[in-house]
Design an enzyme around this catalytic site. Structure first.
Site, PDB file in Angstrom:
ATOM      1  N   ILE A 130      -3.344 -12.062  -6.804  1.00 35.02           N
ATOM      2  CA  ILE A 130      -4.367 -12.426  -5.798  1.00 35.02           C
ATOM      3  C   ILE A 130      -5.529 -13.125  -6.495  1.00 35.02           C
ATOM      4  CG2 ILE A 130      -5.858 -11.595  -3.947  1.00 35.02           C
ATOM      5  CD1 ILE A 130      -4.251  -9.030  -3.839  1.00 35.02           C
ATOM      6  N   LYS A 199     -10.440  -2.480 -13.672  1.00 31.15           N
ATOM      7  CA  LYS A 199     -10.381  -3.682 -12.831  1.00 31.15           C
ATOM      8  C   LYS A 199     -11.625  -3.770 -11.949  1.00 31.15           C
ATOM      9  CE  LYS A 199      -5.347  -3.788 -12.693  1.00 31.15           C
ATOM     10  NZ  LYS A 199      -4.171  -3.186 -12.059  1.00 31.15           N
ATOM     11  N   GLY A 297       3.631  -6.608 -12.088  1.00 28.75           N
ATOM     12  CA  GLY A 297       4.953  -7.202 -12.281  1.00 28.75           C
ATOM     13  C   GLY A 297       4.859  -8.497 -13.067  1.00 28.75           C
TER      14      GLY A 297
HETATM   15  N1  HSE Z   1      -0.317  -0.961 -14.303  1.00 31.37           N
HETATM   16  C1  HSE Z   1      -0.945  -1.983 -13.529  1.00 31.37           C
HETATM   17  C2  HSE Z   1      -0.789  -1.665 -12.062  1.00 31.37           C
HETATM   18  C3  HSE Z   1      -0.329  -3.311 -13.853  1.00 31.37           C
HETATM   19  O1  HSE Z   1       0.041  -0.834 -11.733  1.00 31.37           O
HETATM   20  O2  HSE Z   1      -1.529  -2.203 -11.249  1.00 31.37           O
HETATM   21  C4  HSE Z   1      -1.066  -4.479 -13.279  1.00 31.37           C
HETATM   22  O3  HSE Z   1      -2.362  -4.582 -13.771  1.00 31.37           O
END
Ligand code: HSE
Length: 418
Positions: A130, A199, A297
């Site tokens: 995204i 994040k 992914g």
């Molecule tokens: N482990 C992370 C998730 C991978 O499941 O979102 C993508 O950042």
């Protein structure tokens, strides 16, 4: 006149994302980007690419004057920071997907880009496919962005979907997420919310100009959620999601956290299943907007790296507008939250800390209540994460300071106490 540059890439990491990028680049010759060398940790591992592409010596890439972009998609935080900071110092632009490293070293990454006039892009580090970072950076003006809430971790969303909709147990759902390459190599990072808060740290910067260490943001994962919580959710027609949220309050500051939450059926986030991520942005005039796509992914993540590479051809840099050109906003803990809490014994619950409790069920083995707490209590104490206690926020969880007296009086009246 040539307006875009040829990209010669030094790639660090050939795992799920690195190999995905390698394959995608082979299919997109129009991008005029080629990988010159790939630095890997383990030389003996069999890889589906020519052997002379690989090296284990990072300096082969970092000191090659022909390489003008370093793509860093490795797992370890400290080595990733070493690679990224050296590359920026050496005048190379960087594309990184290392959310933990970026969140941990955000002030340093900001300073290095400024000092060496180089660009670090990291769209793949939050919500994978995204395009949310560049969107927040470019499109939304600070004053207009009222709130943002999102599902930013694919693995936990995948596990919750498999457990509550397909009746898989937690262990098998996690195993599947690992097999599909969604989970971190240490899945605790996903399960306990660390990945999501990393994040969220990045998105808070681009949404509001907030530079905050992830340790200072209240968060939890899905490790304490019980099957009995899912039963209560169902009775109330809610889904349970791990939701990252930020809202600009009346005092001009921002409430921000990552916590499990009950989500109503008409909420956009209900549609976000499996490894998908979703972001709901509310601004003063546009009202609600919803972004949706795969959040984990190989190819979905590599697609974001590819988009950053494409942007670098045109010398794109984050301007960090909210930080440098507006008055950056601050995080506040001065508000209240409404939460559902399930627990094994009343002795684990400090009832005196609640403003009010409006619902409680104590007859069954597993007890629960719904009540309102000062948010600072979640920040300063950890009882809500311990002793098998499970805290899930209510659908509209934030109650502002100015509203609390009025609402408290009303709830006491309803309970027949005043
Ligand atoms: N482990 C992370 C998730 C991978 O499941 O979102 C993508 O950042």
């Amino acid at each position: 006149m040539e307006t875009h540059k040829q990209l010669t890439i030094g790639l660090f990491g050939f795992g799920v994302v690195g190999e995905g990028l390698y394959k995608i680049l082979q299919q997109t010759p129009s991008l005029r980007a080629s990988i010159k060398k790939v630095c890997i940790k383990n030389a003996d591992k069999k890889r589906d690419a020519p052997a002379d592409l690989f090296t284990t010596d990072k300096n082969v890439l970092l000191n090659d004057p022909e390489i003008n972009v370093i793509v860093e998609v490795i797992n370890e935080t400290e080595p990733a920071f070493d690679i990224v900071s050296t590359a920026l110092k050496n005048g190379k632009d960087v594309v990184s997907a290392s959310k933990k490293m970026l969140a941990t070293y955000l002030p340093e990454i900001l300073a290095l880009q400024k000092r060496y006039n180089t660009s670090a892009l990291y769209e793949a580090a939050a919500c994978a496919s995204i395009p949310v970072i560049r969107n927040l950076e470019e499109y939304y003006d600070n004053d207009l962005l009222h709130s943002i809430k999102a599902i930013v971790n694919g693995s936990t969303n995948f596990i919750l979907t498999k457990m509550f909709e397909e009746k898989l147990d937690f262990h098998n759902a996690l195993l599947l997420a690992q097999q599909l390459g969604f989970a971190e190599s240490d899945p605790v990072l996903d399960i306990e919310g660390y990945d999501a808060v990393n994040k969220w740290t990045l998105l808070l910067l681009h949404a509001y100009g907030i530079v905050e260490h992830p340790d200072n943001i209240v968060f939890n994962g899905i490790q304490n959620i019980q099957l009995s919580d899912a039963v209560v959710a169902k009775e109330k027609s809610y889904d349970i999601k791990l939701v990252a949220q930020a809202k600009k309050l009346l005092n001009g500051k921002v409430a921000a956290f990552v916590l499990p939450q009950f989500v109503k059926q008409d909420d956009h986030l209900v549609f976000v299943k499996n490894e998908y991520n979703g972001v709901v942005i509310e601004s003063n005039f546009a009202d609600k907007q919803f972004f949706y796509g795969k959040g984990a992914g190989s190819f979905p993540t590599a697609s974001a790296v590819l988009s950053d590479l494409s942007a670098l051809r045109y010398q794109y840099k984050y301007e960090y507008k909210k930080l440098y050109h507006h008055k950056p906003l601050e995080i506040t803990n001065d508000f209240f939250v409404k939460a559902y809490i399930s627990f094994d014994d009343w002795k684990y619950i400090p009832r005196e800390k609640f403003e009010w409790i409006e619902e409680w069920h104590a007859e069954s083995q597993r007890k629960y209540l719904v009540g309102v707490l000062p948010f600072i209590e979640l920040k300063e104490n950890k009882w809500w994460k311990e002793n098998n206690t499970s805290l899930i926020l209510s659908p509209e969880p934030i109650i502002e300071d100015v509203e609390i007296r009025k609402l408290k009086k009303k709830s006491l009246e309803l309970a027949g106490i005043v």
